[in-house]
Design a protein around this motif. Structure first.
Motif, PDB file in Angstrom:
ATOM      1  N   UNK A  39       0.797  -1.215   0.000  1.00 49.10           N
ATOM      2  CA  UNK A  39       0.000   0.000   0.000  1.00 49.10           C
ATOM      3  C   UNK A  39       0.829   1.264   0.000  1.00 49.10           C
ATOM      4  N   UNK A  40       2.122   1.156   0.254  1.00 51.11           N
ATOM      5  CA  UNK A  40       2.956   2.350   0.315  1.00 51.11           C
ATOM      6  C   UNK A  40       3.349   2.811  -1.082  1.00 51.11           C
ATOM      7  N   UNK A  41       3.762   4.056  -1.159  1.00 51.95           N
ATOM      8  CA  UNK A  41       4.201   4.608  -2.443  1.00 51.95           C
ATOM      9  C   UNK A  41       5.610   4.127  -2.755  1.00 51.95           C
ATOM     10  N   UNK A  42       5.997   4.092  -4.044  1.00 51.27           N
ATOM     11  CA  UNK A  42       7.359   3.701  -4.390  1.00 51.27           C
ATOM     12  C   UNK A  42       8.350   4.675  -3.751  1.00 51.27           C
ATOM     13  N   UNK A  43       9.394   4.119  -3.184  1.00 54.73           N
ATOM     14  CA  UNK A  43      10.401   4.941  -2.551  1.00 54.73           C
ATOM     15  C   UNK A  43      10.177   5.153  -1.075  1.00 54.73           C
ATOM     16  N   UNK A  44       9.026   4.719  -0.553  1.00 53.32           N
ATOM     17  CA  UNK A  44       8.750   4.875   0.876  1.00 53.32           C
ATOM     18  C   UNK A  44       9.434   3.811   1.716  1.00 53.32           C
ATOM     19  N   UNK A  45       9.806   2.708   1.098  1.00 55.12           N
ATOM     20  CA  UNK A  45      10.404   1.634   1.868  1.00 55.12           C
ATOM     21  C   UNK A  45      11.893   1.879   2.083  1.00 55.12           C
ATOM     22  N   UNK A  46      12.692   0.854   2.092  1.00 54.18           N
ATOM     23  CA  UNK A  46      14.097   0.982   2.451  1.00 54.18           C
ATOM     24  C   UNK A  46      14.932   1.698   1.398  1.00 54.18           C
ATOM     25  N   UNK A  47      14.505   1.713   0.148  1.00 54.73           N
ATOM     26  CA  UNK A  47      15.283   2.325  -0.925  1.00 54.73           C
ATOM     27  C   UNK A  47      14.850   3.781  -1.096  1.00 54.73           C
ATOM     28  N   UNK A  48      15.684   4.752  -0.662  1.00 57.10           N
ATOM     29  CA  UNK A  48      15.281   6.143  -0.793  1.00 57.10           C
ATOM     30  C   UNK A  48      15.337   6.651  -2.235  1.00 57.10           C
ATOM     31  N   UNK A  49      16.076   5.966  -3.100  1.00 63.02           N
ATOM     32  CA  UNK A  49      16.209   6.367  -4.508  1.00 63.02           C
ATOM     33  C   UNK A  49      15.792   5.204  -5.401  1.00 63.02           C
ATOM     34  N   UNK A  50      14.508   5.052  -5.698  1.00 60.84           N
ATOM     35  CA  UNK A  50      14.068   3.903  -6.497  1.00 60.84           C
ATOM     36  C   UNK A  50      14.586   3.941  -7.921  1.00 60.84           C
ATOM     37  N   UNK A  51      14.937   5.124  -8.436  1.00 56.59           N
ATOM     38  CA  UNK A  51      15.452   5.199  -9.797  1.00 56.59           C
ATOM     39  C   UNK A  51      16.872   4.669  -9.886  1.00 56.59           C
ATOM     40  N   UNK A  52      17.595   4.646  -8.783  1.00 58.05           N
ATOM     41  CA  UNK A  52      18.963   4.126  -8.788  1.00 58.05           C
ATOM     42  C   UNK A  52      18.990   2.661  -9.166  1.00 58.05           C
ATOM     43  N   UNK A  53      18.080   1.889  -8.634  1.00 53.66           N
ATOM     44  CA  UNK A  53      18.013   0.466  -8.968  1.00 53.66           C
ATOM     45  C   UNK A  53      17.634   0.281 -10.434  1.00 53.66           C
ATOM     46  N   UNK A  54      16.762   1.130 -10.942  1.00 53.44           N
ATOM     47  CA  UNK A  54      16.359   1.029 -12.348  1.00 53.44           C
ATOM     48  C   UNK A  54      17.541   1.343 -13.268  1.00 53.44           C
ATOM     49  N   UNK A  55      18.352   2.326 -12.884  1.00 51.61           N
ATOM     50  CA  UNK A  55      19.531   2.656 -13.699  1.00 51.61           C
ATOM     51  C   UNK A  55      20.527   1.518 -13.721  1.00 51.61           C
ATOM     52  N   UNK A  56      20.729   0.886 -12.573  1.00 49.51           N
ATOM     53  CA  UNK A  56      21.660  -0.244 -12.515  1.00 49.51           C
ATOM     54  C   UNK A  56      21.148  -1.388 -13.373  1.00 49.51           C
ATOM     55  N   UNK A  57      19.859  -1.661 -13.290  1.00 48.20           N
ATOM     56  CA  UNK A  57      19.285  -2.739 -14.084  1.00 48.20           C
ATOM     57  C   UNK A  57      19.365  -2.424 -15.577  1.00 48.20           C
ATOM     58  N   UNK A  58      19.135  -1.176 -15.946  1.00 45.65           N
ATOM     59  CA  UNK A  58      19.233  -0.780 -17.347  1.00 45.65           C
ATOM     60  C   UNK A  58      20.663  -0.926 -17.851  1.00 45.65           C
ATOM     61  N   UNK A  59      21.636  -0.541 -17.037  1.00 47.91           N
ATOM     62  CA  UNK A  59      23.032  -0.696 -17.437  1.00 47.91           C
ATOM     63  C   UNK A  59      23.391  -2.167 -17.604  1.00 47.91           C
ATOM     64  N   UNK A  60      22.863  -3.014 -16.715  1.00 48.44           N
ATOM     65  CA  UNK A  60      23.109  -4.447 -16.816  1.00 48.44           C
ATOM     66  C   UNK A  60      22.516  -5.015 -18.098  1.00 48.44           C
ATOM     67  N   UNK A  61      21.312  -4.588 -18.445  1.00 43.37           N
ATOM     68  CA  UNK A  61      20.679  -5.062 -19.681  1.00 43.37           C
ATOM     69  C   UNK A  61      21.455  -4.602 -20.911  1.00 43.37           C
ATOM     70  N   UNK A  62      21.937  -3.363 -20.893  1.00 40.04           N
ATOM     71  CA  UNK A  62      22.735  -2.875 -22.024  1.00 40.04           C
ATOM     72  C   UNK A  62      24.014  -3.682 -22.177  1.00 40.04           C
ATOM     73  N   UNK A  63      24.645  -4.022 -21.060  1.00 37.20           N
ATOM     74  CA  UNK A  63      25.862  -4.832 -21.119  1.00 37.20           C
ATOM     75  C   UNK A  63      25.569  -6.216 -21.671  1.00 37.20           C
ATOM     76  N   UNK A  64      24.458  -6.808 -21.277  1.00 37.12           N
ATOM     77  CA  UNK A  64      24.083  -8.122 -21.812  1.00 37.12           C
ATOM     78  C   UNK A  64      23.832  -8.058 -23.310  1.00 37.12           C
ATOM     79  N   UNK A  65      23.150  -7.003 -23.751  1.00 38.82           N
ATOM     80  CA  UNK A  65      22.878  -6.844 -25.185  1.00 38.82           C
ATOM     81  C   UNK A  65      24.188  -6.690 -25.959  1.00 38.82           C
ATOM     82  N   UNK A  66      25.107  -5.900 -25.410  1.00 40.10           N
ATOM     83  CA  UNK A  66      26.402  -5.715 -26.070  1.00 40.10           C
ATOM     84  C   UNK A  66      27.132  -7.050 -26.215  1.00 40.10           C
ATOM     85  N   UNK A  67      27.106  -7.868 -25.168  1.00 49.93           N
ATOM     86  CA  UNK A  67      27.772  -9.170 -25.226  1.00 49.93           C
ATOM     87  C   UNK A  67      27.089 -10.098 -26.227  1.00 49.93           C
TER      88      UNK A  67
END
Length: 77
Positions: A39-67
């Protein structure tokens, strides 16, 4: 006097009931925690920067595509 078997069985039954009620209370607490998290809003839990995790995941996907593209073109990494 009481039969020792009856006494042991009664004690075991009472112990089982206590354990069952304790586990039920723990389960209800865990469910309430999950409901409050959902029921809480995104970012209310333990992760104060929810976009940080998305950036890391996006970078990981780009690296996989490159490989994968390198493998498809026959380049040895």
């Amino acid at each position: 006097m009481f039969d020792p078997t009856f006494t042991i069985a009664s004690a075991a039954l009472v112990g089982l009931a206590i354990v069952a009620l304790t586990l039920l209370r723990i389960w209800q607490g865990w469910l309430e925690l999950q409901r409050s998290r959902m029921g809480s809003r995104p970012g209310d839990d333990l992760d104060p920067h929810p976009l940080g995790a998305a950036r890391i995941e996006l970078a990981d996907l780009k690296e996989r595509i490159r490989k994968l593209e390198a493998i498809a073109s026959g380049v040895d990494l």
